[in-house]
Design a protein around this motif. Structure first.
Motif, PDB file in Angstrom:
ATOM      1  N   MET A   1      -1.615  -2.202  -0.436  1.00 56.02           N
ATOM      2  CA  MET A   1      -0.803  -1.505   0.539  1.00 56.02           C
ATOM      3  C   MET A   1      -1.078  -0.011   0.430  1.00 56.02           C
ATOM      4  N   SER A   2      -1.321   0.619   1.565  1.00 56.04           N
ATOM      5  CA  SER A   2      -1.622   2.042   1.560  1.00 56.04           C
ATOM      6  C   SER A   2      -0.337   2.852   1.362  1.00 56.04           C
ATOM      7  N   LEU A   3      -0.524   4.102   1.031  1.00 55.43           N
ATOM      8  CA  LEU A   3       0.617   4.998   0.827  1.00 55.43           C
ATOM      9  C   LEU A   3       1.440   5.101   2.109  1.00 55.43           C
ATOM     10  N   GLU A   4       0.750   5.178   3.231  1.00 53.41           N
ATOM     11  CA  GLU A   4       1.448   5.320   4.509  1.00 53.41           C
ATOM     12  C   GLU A   4       2.353   4.112   4.786  1.00 53.41           C
ATOM     13  N   GLN A   5       1.869   2.910   4.499  1.00 51.81           N
ATOM     14  CA  GLN A   5       2.684   1.711   4.701  1.00 51.81           C
ATOM     15  C   GLN A   5       3.894   1.710   3.761  1.00 51.81           C
ATOM     16  N   ASN A   8       6.459   4.151   5.066  1.00 47.51           N
ATOM     17  CA  ASN A   8       7.190   3.596   6.212  1.00 47.51           C
ATOM     18  C   ASN A   8       8.273   2.613   5.769  1.00 47.51           C
ATOM     19  N   GLN A   9       7.947   1.766   4.797  1.00 49.84           N
ATOM     20  CA  GLN A   9       8.943   0.830   4.274  1.00 49.84           C
ATOM     21  C   GLN A   9      10.087   1.569   3.594  1.00 49.84           C
ATOM     22  N   ASP A  10       9.742   2.594   2.814  1.00 53.15           N
ATOM     23  CA  ASP A  10      10.763   3.351   2.092  1.00 53.15           C
ATOM     24  C   ASP A  10      11.648   4.165   3.042  1.00 53.15           C
ATOM     25  N   ILE A  11      11.076   4.606   4.167  1.00 53.40           N
ATOM     26  CA  ILE A  11      11.871   5.319   5.172  1.00 53.40           C
ATOM     27  C   ILE A  11      12.938   4.384   5.737  1.00 53.40           C
ATOM     28  N   LYS A  12      12.526   3.146   6.042  1.00 54.25           N
ATOM     29  CA  LYS A  12      13.493   2.166   6.562  1.00 54.25           C
ATOM     30  C   LYS A  12      14.604   1.911   5.546  1.00 54.25           C
ATOM     31  N   ALA A  13      14.219   1.758   4.280  1.00 56.32           N
ATOM     32  CA  ALA A  13      15.204   1.505   3.225  1.00 56.32           C
ATOM     33  C   ALA A  13      16.150   2.700   3.067  1.00 56.32           C
ATOM     34  N   ALA A  14      15.612   3.925   3.146  1.00 55.96           N
ATOM     35  CA  ALA A  14      16.447   5.123   3.018  1.00 55.96           C
ATOM     36  C   ALA A  14      17.388   5.257   4.205  1.00 55.96           C
TER      37      ALA A  14
END
Length: 149
Positions: A1-5, A8-14
């Motif tokens: 998994m790339s840093l960008e992906q 994006n996942q961590d943004i949703k979680a935040a």
């Protein structure tokens, strides 16, 4: 998994957790990655080295801004910069401490055969390659100067 992906996942979680400090830091990382991708003539994915350089640049900017705000007694802005810095540092490789950097630089000096401060350029070039993402350039420079003088 790339840093960008991962970002994006961590943004949703935040967003779900309503963690505004983390969300600010993650959005700054995402913006910097998108900017770096457009600068590199429309590449699909950044290399891992390029991602680390982007993160290091962001971390350095936050540290410098934080220092300025601290000196100007702007604790509100200082706190924002430090919160974002902590989020950015989560995605950087673990930083080496000064003694570990000294050990690596001693090995490089022996490998290159440097004996005086005049050969600092050779040592710095090799050290920056070997310690990329693991040490701050200023710290490496101080260690090299100390060992060669």
């Amino acid at each position: 998994m790339s840093l960008e992906q991962k970002i994006n996942q961590d943004i949703k979680a935040a967003m779900i957790a309503k963690d505004n400090a983390k969300l600010r830091g993650l959005r700054a990382i995402k913006a910097a990655i998108l900017l770096a991708k457009t600068e590199k003539t429309q590449v699909e994915e950044l290399s891992e080295d390029a991602e680390i350089k982007v993160l290091q640049k962001l971390a350095k900017q936050r540290k410098e801004s934080g220092d300025i705000y601290k000196n100007q007694n702007r604790d509100d802005l200082y706190q924002i910069e430090i919160e974002e810095l902590q989020v950015i540092e989560e995605y950087l490789p673990k930083q080496l401490d000064r003694t570990a950097i000294e050990e690596v630089v001693k090995g490089i000096i022996a490998e290159v055969g440097a004996t005086s401060i005049k050969e600092m350029g050779k040592v710095m070039g090799a050290a920056n390659q070997k310690l990329a993402g693991q040490a701050d350039g200023r710290t490496v420079s101080e260690v090299v100067k100390g060992l060669l003088s």
